[in-house]
Design a protein around this motif. Structure first.
Motif, short mmCIF file in Angstrom:
data_model
loop_
_atom_site.label_atom_id
_atom_site.label_comp_id
_atom_site.label_asym_id
_atom_site.label_seq_id
_atom_site.Cartn_x
_atom_site.Cartn_y
_atom_site.Cartn_z
N LEU A 203 0.83 -1.21 0.00
CA LEU A 203 0.00 0.00 0.00
C LEU A 203 0.85 1.25 0.00
CD1 LEU A 203 -2.91 -0.90 2.45
CD2 LEU A 203 -3.10 -0.42 0.01
N ASN A 204 1.90 1.26 0.80
CA ASN A 204 2.80 2.42 0.86
C ASN A 204 3.47 2.66 -0.49
OD1 ASN A 204 2.28 3.11 3.54
ND2 ASN A 204 3.85 1.69 4.32
N SER A 205 3.81 1.56 -1.17
CA SER A 205 4.41 1.69 -2.50
C SER A 205 3.40 2.28 -3.48
CB SER A 205 4.87 0.33 -3.01
OG SER A 205 5.89 -0.19 -2.18
N LEU A 206 2.14 1.86 -3.35
CA LEU A 206 1.08 2.38 -4.21
C LEU A 206 0.86 3.87 -3.96
CD1 LEU A 206 -1.25 1.81 -6.24
CD2 LEU A 206 -2.70 1.34 -4.26
N ASN A 212 1.00 13.32 -5.00
CA ASN A 212 0.81 14.58 -5.73
C ASN A 212 0.10 14.41 -7.07
OD1 ASN A 212 2.15 16.07 -3.68
ND2 ASN A 212 4.15 15.50 -4.58
N ASP A 213 -0.45 13.25 -7.28
CA ASP A 213 -1.23 13.02 -8.51
C ASP A 213 -2.69 13.41 -8.24
OD1 ASP A 213 -2.98 11.10 -10.35
OD2 ASP A 213 -1.00 11.23 -11.27
N LYS A 214 -3.43 13.76 -9.31
CA LYS A 214 -4.82 14.14 -9.14
C LYS A 214 -5.69 12.98 -8.66
CE LYS A 214 -6.01 13.43 -14.02
NZ LYS A 214 -6.58 14.07 -15.24
N LEU A 215 -5.18 11.75 -8.80
CA LEU A 215 -5.92 10.58 -8.34
C LEU A 215 -5.50 10.13 -6.94
CD1 LEU A 215 -5.93 8.37 -11.59
CD2 LEU A 215 -7.79 9.80 -10.71
N GLU A 216 -4.61 10.89 -6.31
CA GLU A 216 -4.07 10.47 -5.02
C GLU A 216 -5.17 10.24 -3.98
OE1 GLU A 216 -0.73 11.86 -1.68
OE2 GLU A 216 -1.30 13.22 -3.31
N VAL A 219 -7.24 7.10 -4.72
CA VAL A 219 -6.49 5.88 -4.41
C VAL A 219 -6.49 5.62 -2.91
CG1 VAL A 219 -4.21 4.80 -4.43
CG2 VAL A 219 -5.04 6.00 -6.46
N HIS A 220 -6.34 6.67 -2.12
CA HIS A 220 -6.33 6.54 -0.65
C HIS A 220 -7.71 6.06 -0.16
CE1 HIS A 220 -2.49 8.03 1.06
NE2 HIS A 220 -2.34 8.54 -0.15
N ILE A 221 -8.75 6.65 -0.73
CA ILE A 221 -10.11 6.24 -0.32
C ILE A 221 -10.36 4.79 -0.68
CG2 ILE A 221 -12.55 6.63 -0.73
CD1 ILE A 221 -11.94 9.59 -1.11
#
Length: 223
Positions: A203-206, A212-216, A219-221
């Motif tokens: 997960l940390n690698s993902l 700083n990406d617009k999908l960050e 992805v976290h959610i």
């Protein structure tokens, strides 16, 4: 009943006992069925069953007061009406697909059409000219085994089973067959899906990839 009127009969198990089911037409041409109990259990000797069935069939023939031929093979004769059951399978499946089209989803109908085509290709190659009334669960079981040997998954085999079961259920409902050709089949088991999950390091690698990406946030959610 007129002596010239034919009748057909099959054996079936109900509540653990064998019955002989007669299918015939009366003087007015009205189709009728009659269940006659053999008093033999489901797990009886085949020889004893055949003898009892012959005895009951002969008594039924005498009740007609005629010489109707009852020599047809009871294990293979599961037709409700010879003119219908003797139709080619291709014709039956075409009728069935047309009949169910208004009542099933488009994707389901397309799936059933593909499965029907594959089933007919197999049957026509292995058992050319076989009719609806001659199909037994053995033919269908061999087809499912053939597809499994080809590498289809259990979930796909189950779809094949359900499609064919629907077709032959329609044949019974429309009085084309007396009994369902697949009653003795076992539903193929679908594979159990085993979900896998990312561990903390993965997960940390993902998260690092999407930093700083617009999908960050998305992805976290999702994680």
């Amino acid at each position: 009943m007129k002596a010239s009127l034919p009748f057909k009969y099959i054996t079936a198990v109900k509540n653990g006992k064998y019955y002989v089911i007669f299918d015939f037409k009366d003087e007015n041409g009205k189709r009728k069925r009659k269940w006659v109990k053999t008093d033999l259990p489901e797990k009886c000797a085949k020889k004893a069953l055949n003898a009892k069935v012959d005895e009951i069939a002969e008594e039924f023939r005498k009740a007609f007061g005629g010489n109707t031929d009852t020599s047809s093979n009871t294990s293979a004769n599961n037709s409700a009406d010879a003119s219908i059951a003797n139709r080619e399978l291709d014709n039956f499946f075409s009728v069935w697909l047309i009949a169910i089209k208004p009542n099933v989803a488009r994707t389901t109908h397309q799936c059933y059409s593909r499965i029907s085509k594959r089933f007919l290709n197999y049957i026509n190659e292995k058992y050319p000219h076989i009719t609806l009334g001659e199909i037994t669960y053995t033919h269908i079981q061999k087809f499912l085994n053939y597809k499994l040997d080809q590498g289809i998954k259990g979930s796909s085999a189950k779809q094949y089973y359900l499609a064919l079961h629907s077709a032959f259920a329609y044949a019974v409902k429309m009085d084309m067959l007396l009994i369902h050709s697949m009653d003795k089949l076992t539903v193929p088991r679908a594979e159990r899906h085993e979900a896998t999950f990312y561990n903390v390091d993965e997960l940390n690698s993902l998260f690092k990839v999407f930093e700083n990406d617009k999908l960050e946030l998305i992805v976290h959610i999702a994680a």
